[in-house]
Design a protein around this motif. Sequence first.
Motif, PDB file in Angstrom:
ATOM      1  N   ALA A  68       1.843  31.747 -20.314  1.00 56.61           N
ATOM      2  CA  ALA A  68       0.846  32.465 -19.514  1.00 56.61           C
ATOM      3  C   ALA A  68       1.434  33.014 -18.219  1.00 56.61           C
ATOM      4  CB  ALA A  68      -0.343  31.557 -19.204  1.00 56.61           C
ATOM      5  N   ASP A  69       2.356  32.275 -17.625  1.00 58.21           N
ATOM      6  CA  ASP A  69       2.906  32.672 -16.328  1.00 58.21           C
ATOM      7  C   ASP A  69       4.353  33.150 -16.392  1.00 58.21           C
ATOM      8  OD1 ASP A  69       0.428  31.967 -15.356  1.00 58.21           O
ATOM      9  OD2 ASP A  69       1.092  30.077 -14.480  1.00 58.21           O
ATOM     10  N   GLY A  70       4.852  33.409 -17.594  1.00 60.10           N
ATOM     11  CA  GLY A  70       6.170  34.012 -17.745  1.00 60.10           C
ATOM     12  C   GLY A  70       7.367  33.091 -17.609  1.00 60.10           C
ATOM     13  N   TRP A  71       7.156  31.771 -17.639  1.00 55.25           N
ATOM     14  CA  TRP A  71       8.281  30.843 -17.507  1.00 55.25           C
ATOM     15  C   TRP A  71       9.216  30.934 -18.709  1.00 55.25           C
ATOM     16  CZ3 TRP A  71       9.428  28.946 -12.978  1.00 55.25           C
ATOM     17  CH2 TRP A  71       8.421  28.875 -12.016  1.00 55.25           C
ATOM     18  N   GLU A  72       8.678  31.184 -19.870  1.00 51.77           N
ATOM     19  CA  GLU A  72       9.503  31.321 -21.074  1.00 51.77           C
ATOM     20  C   GLU A  72      10.561  32.405 -20.875  1.00 51.77           C
ATOM     21  OE1 GLU A  72       9.005  32.476 -25.789  1.00 51.77           O
ATOM     22  OE2 GLU A  72       7.388  32.924 -24.386  1.00 51.77           O
ATOM     23  N   LYS A  73      10.153  33.528 -20.309  1.00 51.11           N
ATOM     24  CA  LYS A  73      11.092  34.632 -20.066  1.00 51.11           C
ATOM     25  C   LYS A  73      12.075  34.281 -18.951  1.00 51.11           C
ATOM     26  CE  LYS A  73       8.208  38.435 -21.721  1.00 51.11           C
ATOM     27  NZ  LYS A  73       7.463  37.599 -22.610  1.00 51.11           N
ATOM     28  N   ARG A  74      11.607  33.609 -17.909  1.00 55.89           N
ATOM     29  CA  ARG A  74      12.494  33.251 -16.789  1.00 55.89           C
ATOM     30  C   ARG A  74      13.601  32.307 -17.232  1.00 55.89           C
ATOM     31  NH1 ARG A  74       8.052  31.969 -12.150  1.00 55.89           N
ATOM     32  NH2 ARG A  74       6.561  33.256 -13.246  1.00 55.89           N
ATOM     33  N   PHE A  75      13.260  31.372 -18.123  1.00 55.40           N
ATOM     34  CA  PHE A  75      14.271  30.438 -18.610  1.00 55.40           C
ATOM     35  C   PHE A  75      15.188  31.099 -19.634  1.00 55.40           C
ATOM     36  CE2 PHE A  75      11.881  27.205 -16.515  1.00 55.40           C
ATOM     37  CZ  PHE A  75      12.702  26.090 -16.425  1.00 55.40           C
ATOM     38  N   GLY A  76      14.636  31.979 -20.480  1.00 56.44           N
ATOM     39  CA  GLY A  76      15.435  32.689 -21.466  1.00 56.44           C
ATOM     40  C   GLY A  76      16.122  31.788 -22.478  1.00 56.44           C
ATOM     41  N   LEU A  77      15.451  30.718 -22.880  1.00 53.96           N
ATOM     42  CA  LEU A  77      16.065  29.777 -23.829  1.00 53.96           C
ATOM     43  C   LEU A  77      15.920  30.280 -25.264  1.00 53.96           C
ATOM     44  CD1 LEU A  77      14.805  26.434 -22.234  1.00 53.96           C
ATOM     45  CD2 LEU A  77      17.030  27.550 -21.951  1.00 53.96           C
ATOM     46  N   PRO A  78      16.841  29.894 -26.132  1.00 58.85           N
ATOM     47  CA  PRO A  78      16.831  30.399 -27.507  1.00 58.85           C
ATOM     48  C   PRO A  78      15.935  29.594 -28.452  1.00 58.85           C
ATOM     49  CG  PRO A  78      18.766  29.042 -27.195  1.00 58.85           C
ATOM     50  CD  PRO A  78      18.053  29.092 -25.863  1.00 58.85           C
ATOM     51  N   PHE A  79      14.758  29.209 -27.962  1.00 55.80           N
ATOM     52  CA  PHE A  79      13.834  28.412 -28.769  1.00 55.80           C
ATOM     53  C   PHE A  79      12.529  29.178 -28.956  1.00 55.80           C
ATOM     54  CE2 PHE A  79      15.892  25.086 -25.905  1.00 55.80           C
ATOM     55  CZ  PHE A  79      16.934  24.823 -26.774  1.00 55.80           C
ATOM     56  N   ALA A  80      11.762  28.776 -29.949  1.00 54.62           N
ATOM     57  CA  ALA A  80      10.423  29.338 -30.144  1.00 54.62           C
ATOM     58  C   ALA A  80       9.567  29.027 -28.913  1.00 54.62           C
ATOM     59  CB  ALA A  80       9.788  28.738 -31.393  1.00 54.62           C
ATOM     60  N   ALA A  81       8.586  29.859 -28.654  1.00 58.70           N
ATOM     61  CA  ALA A  81       7.735  29.701 -27.463  1.00 58.70           C
ATOM     62  C   ALA A  81       7.064  28.335 -27.412  1.00 58.70           C
ATOM     63  CB  ALA A  81       6.682  30.800 -27.425  1.00 58.70           C
ATOM     64  N   GLY A  82       6.755  27.764 -28.564  1.00 57.50           N
ATOM     65  CA  GLY A  82       6.065  26.472 -28.594  1.00 57.50           C
ATOM     66  C   GLY A  82       6.979  25.263 -28.512  1.00 57.50           C
ATOM     67  N   ALA A  83       8.284  25.469 -28.448  1.00 57.28           N
ATOM     68  CA  ALA A  83       9.224  24.343 -28.424  1.00 57.28           C
ATOM     69  C   ALA A  83       9.036  23.511 -27.163  1.00 57.28           C
ATOM     70  CB  ALA A  83      10.660  24.847 -28.500  1.00 57.28           C
ATOM     71  N   THR A  84       9.048  22.193 -27.346  1.00 55.50           N
ATOM     72  CA  THR A  84       8.934  21.274 -26.213  1.00 55.50           C
ATOM     73  C   THR A  84      10.141  20.345 -26.108  1.00 55.50           C
ATOM     74  OG1 THR A  84       7.758  19.606 -27.514  1.00 55.50           O
ATOM     75  CG2 THR A  84       6.406  21.240 -26.338  1.00 55.50           C
ATOM     76  N   GLY A  85      11.032  20.416 -27.080  1.00 48.36           N
ATOM     77  CA  GLY A  85      12.212  19.554 -27.065  1.00 48.36           C
ATOM     78  C   GLY A  85      12.161  18.424 -28.070  1.00 48.36           C
ATOM     79  N   TYR A  86      10.988  18.157 -28.650  1.00 46.96           N
ATOM     80  CA  TYR A  86      10.925  17.115 -29.679  1.00 46.96           C
ATOM     81  C   TYR A  86      11.829  17.494 -30.833  1.00 46.96           C
ATOM     82  CZ  TYR A  86       6.978  14.726 -27.523  1.00 46.96           C
ATOM     83  OH  TYR A  86       6.169  14.018 -26.661  1.00 46.96           O
ATOM     84  N   GLY A  87      12.677  16.556 -31.250  1.00 50.27           N
ATOM     85  CA  GLY A  87      13.566  16.790 -32.366  1.00 50.27           C
ATOM     86  C   GLY A  87      14.812  17.583 -32.029  1.00 50.27           C
ATOM     87  N   HIS A  88      15.047  17.844 -30.772  1.00 46.32           N
ATOM     88  CA  HIS A  88      16.241  18.609 -30.403  1.00 46.32           C
ATOM     89  C   HIS A  88      17.513  17.813 -30.673  1.00 46.32           C
ATOM     90  CE1 HIS A  88      14.795  22.035 -27.537  1.00 46.32           C
ATOM     91  NE2 HIS A  88      14.428  22.206 -28.780  1.00 46.32           N
ATOM     92  N   SER A  89      18.490  18.524 -31.167  1.00 46.30           N
ATOM     93  CA  SER A  89      19.821  17.965 -31.415  1.00 46.30           C
ATOM     94  C   SER A  89      20.629  18.029 -30.122  1.00 46.30           C
ATOM     95  CB  SER A  89      20.521  18.791 -32.491  1.00 46.30           C
ATOM     96  OG  SER A  89      20.806  20.085 -31.976  1.00 46.30           O
ATOM     97  N   PRO A  90      21.767  17.355 -30.072  1.00 47.10           N
ATOM     98  CA  PRO A  90      22.653  17.508 -28.904  1.00 47.10           C
ATOM     99  C   PRO A  90      23.039  18.974 -28.659  1.00 47.10           C
ATOM    100  CG  PRO A  90      23.318  15.597 -30.163  1.00 47.10           C
ATOM    101  CD  PRO A  90      22.252  16.313 -30.986  1.00 47.10           C
ATOM    102  N   GLN A  91      23.152  19.753 -29.719  1.00 49.37           N
ATOM    103  CA  GLN A  91      23.483  21.165 -29.555  1.00 49.37           C
ATOM    104  C   GLN A  91      22.329  21.916 -28.877  1.00 49.37           C
ATOM    105  OE1 GLN A  91      23.842  19.477 -32.556  1.00 49.37           O
ATOM    106  NE2 GLN A  91      26.057  19.220 -32.334  1.00 49.37           N
ATOM    107  N   ASP A  92      21.092  21.554 -29.244  1.00 48.48           N
ATOM    108  CA  ASP A  92      19.931  22.163 -28.599  1.00 48.48           C
ATOM    109  C   ASP A  92      19.855  21.760 -27.129  1.00 48.48           C
ATOM    110  OD1 ASP A  92      18.992  23.417 -30.951  1.00 48.48           O
ATOM    111  OD2 ASP A  92      17.908  21.596 -31.541  1.00 48.48           O
TER     112      ASP A  92
END
Length: 170
Positions: A68-92
Amino acid sequence: MNTAELLADAFGRIKENVHGAVEGLTAEETARVVEPGANTVAWLVWHLTRVQDDHVADVAGDEQTWTADGWEKRFGLPFAAGATGYGHSPQDVAKVRVDDPALLTDYYDAVHERTLGYLRGLSESDLDRIVDERWDPPVTLGVRLVSVLDDDIQHAGQAAFLRGLLLRRR
């Protein structure tokens, strides 16, 4: 003190811990893996903030601050918009990097303010509302908020521990 005030106090402590874990670190330090497979300060703070944002927005029926406030774009991470980190690998985990560590605390602060706004509107009876029927017993709003607090407290403590290790290695 009512329950909403108590919850606001607890979330306020997380904010203090997040700032304490991040402030004064360099961007490189927030992304440093201290042992193979370990989380980083950047990932821990991003993750705990994403969990709070996701879960509180869900129970409030709002869009997440992330999108809603554009943080996804500011961070520019290579994850889906709904990603919260659950299940992330060391590479993620290694992909969560920021040019300025203030981005982590600024995002947390934005989520924190929305959380406080939501909490201000709660009554005692609201905490008994069922918010997730996928569990047995079903999860109430009060239990969900305590779950978010528990997750965030643990990760803020982990980030503070890593900060201590990083500062010792300077």
